[in-house]
Design a protein around this motif. Structure first.
Motif, PDB file in Angstrom:
ATOM      1  N   ALA A   1       0.842  -1.203   0.000  1.00 27.80           N
ATOM      2  CA  ALA A   1       0.000   0.000   0.000  1.00 27.80           C
ATOM      3  C   ALA A   1       0.875   1.250   0.000  1.00 27.80           C
ATOM      4  N   PRO A   2       0.462   2.296  -0.709  1.00 29.88           N
ATOM      5  CA  PRO A   2       1.243   3.536  -0.719  1.00 29.88           C
ATOM      6  C   PRO A   2       1.113   4.292   0.605  1.00 29.88           C
ATOM      7  N   TRP A   3       2.052   5.180   0.856  1.00 32.98           N
ATOM      8  CA  TRP A   3       2.080   6.025   2.048  1.00 32.98           C
ATOM      9  C   TRP A   3       1.690   7.444   1.654  1.00 32.98           C
ATOM     10  N   TYR A   4       1.069   8.172   2.576  1.00 31.11           N
ATOM     11  CA  TYR A   4       0.636   9.542   2.320  1.00 31.11           C
ATOM     12  C   TYR A   4       1.052  10.447   3.470  1.00 31.11           C
ATOM     13  N   LEU A   5       1.265  11.706   3.159  1.00 33.95           N
ATOM     14  CA  LEU A   5       1.586  12.708   4.166  1.00 33.95           C
ATOM     15  C   LEU A   5       0.284  13.401   4.550  1.00 33.95           C
ATOM     16  N   TRP A   6      -0.088  13.309   5.827  1.00 30.71           N
ATOM     17  CA  TRP A   6      -1.322  13.883   6.344  1.00 30.71           C
ATOM     18  C   TRP A   6      -1.000  15.075   7.232  1.00 30.71           C
ATOM     19  N   GLN A   7      -1.814  16.134   7.136  1.00 30.94           N
ATOM     20  CA  GLN A   7      -1.599  17.340   7.929  1.00 30.94           C
ATOM     21  C   GLN A   7      -2.774  17.575   8.861  1.00 30.94           C
ATOM     22  N   SER A   8      -2.443  17.872  10.128  1.00 30.83           N
ATOM     23  CA  SER A   8      -3.466  18.139  11.137  1.00 30.83           C
ATOM     24  C   SER A   8      -4.155  19.475  10.848  1.00 30.83           C
ATOM     25  N   LYS A   9      -5.471  19.487  10.948  1.00 35.66           N
ATOM     26  CA  LYS A   9      -6.230  20.732  10.788  1.00 35.66           C
ATOM     27  C   LYS A   9      -6.109  21.602  12.040  1.00 35.66           C
ATOM     28  N   LEU A  10      -5.739  20.994  13.141  1.00 41.99           N
ATOM     29  CA  LEU A  10      -5.646  21.703  14.414  1.00 41.99           C
ATOM     30  C   LEU A  10      -4.346  22.509  14.548  1.00 41.99           C
ATOM     31  N   ASP A  11      -3.200  21.857  14.328  1.00 41.90           N
ATOM     32  CA  ASP A  11      -1.919  22.546  14.544  1.00 41.90           C
ATOM     33  C   ASP A  11      -0.933  22.428  13.386  1.00 41.90           C
ATOM     34  N   GLY A  12      -1.331  21.820  12.275  1.00 43.61           N
ATOM     35  CA  GLY A  12      -0.467  21.730  11.098  1.00 43.61           C
ATOM     36  C   GLY A  12       0.579  20.630  11.158  1.00 43.61           C
ATOM     37  N   GLN A  13       0.571  19.820  12.205  1.00 45.59           N
ATOM     38  CA  GLN A  13       1.524  18.717  12.338  1.00 45.59           C
ATOM     39  C   GLN A  13       1.391  17.766  11.154  1.00 45.59           C
ATOM     40  N   LEU A  14       2.523  17.217  10.686  1.00 48.51           N
ATOM     41  CA  LEU A  14       2.538  16.286   9.563  1.00 48.51           C
ATOM     42  C   LEU A  14       2.877  14.881  10.032  1.00 48.51           C
ATOM     43  N   VAL A  15       2.165  13.882   9.503  1.00 42.55           N
ATOM     44  CA  VAL A  15       2.464  12.481   9.771  1.00 42.55           C
ATOM     45  C   VAL A  15       2.408  11.700   8.467  1.00 42.55           C
ATOM     46  N   CYS A  16       3.193  10.640   8.389  1.00 40.40           N
ATOM     47  CA  CYS A  16       3.227   9.788   7.208  1.00 40.40           C
ATOM     48  C   CYS A  16       2.549   8.465   7.549  1.00 40.40           C
ATOM     49  N   LEU A  17       1.390   8.209   6.931  1.00 37.78           N
ATOM     50  CA  LEU A  17       0.613   6.992   7.188  1.00 37.78           C
ATOM     51  C   LEU A  17       0.011   6.473   5.892  1.00 37.78           C
ATOM     52  N   GLN A  18      -0.395   5.202   5.916  1.00 34.97           N
ATOM     53  CA  GLN A  18      -1.029   4.619   4.736  1.00 34.97           C
ATOM     54  C   GLN A  18      -2.524   4.947   4.657  1.00 34.97           C
ATOM     55  N   THR A  19      -3.132   5.241   5.791  1.00 34.43           N
ATOM     56  CA  THR A  19      -4.554   5.604   5.819  1.00 34.43           C
ATOM     57  C   THR A  19      -4.738   6.867   6.654  1.00 34.43           C
ATOM     58  N   SER A  20      -5.861   7.505   6.498  1.00 33.91           N
ATOM     59  CA  SER A  20      -6.140   8.747   7.228  1.00 33.91           C
ATOM     60  C   SER A  20      -6.161   8.501   8.732  1.00 33.91           C
ATOM     61  N   PRO A  21      -5.522   9.383   9.507  1.00 31.74           N
ATOM     62  CA  PRO A  21      -5.564   9.241  10.961  1.00 31.74           C
ATOM     63  C   PRO A  21      -6.906   9.661  11.568  1.00 31.74           C
TER      64      PRO A  21
END
Length: 64
Positions: free
Chosen positions: A23-43
């Motif tokens: 499965a591919p990985w995606y960079l997700w950004q928090s709407k609250l504080d802009g923090q970035l995480v790399c996950l395969q599915t939405s946190p």
């Protein structure tokens, strides 16, 4: 004839995992504080898709 069907079914079931891609990985950004995480599915609902897809779990190497 029935034996041949069993062998064909077994061969198909055995070969299926070999054709699967990771499965591919995606960079997700928090709407609250802009923090970035790399996950395969939405946190979760508080996150938005920033970039992707990537090949690795560090979100450094673009896929495709």
């Amino acid at each position: 004839m029935e034996s041949a069907r069993k062998w064909i079914l077994l061969a198909l079931l055995w070969s299926t995992p070999l054709a699967a891609a990771p499965a591919p990985w995606y960079l997700w950004q928090s709407k609250l504080d802009g923090q970035l995480v790399c996950l395969q599915t939405s946190p979760g609902p508080g996150w938005t898709l920033a970039k992707g897809p990537f090949k690795d779990n560090d979100c450094r190497h673009r896929s495709g």
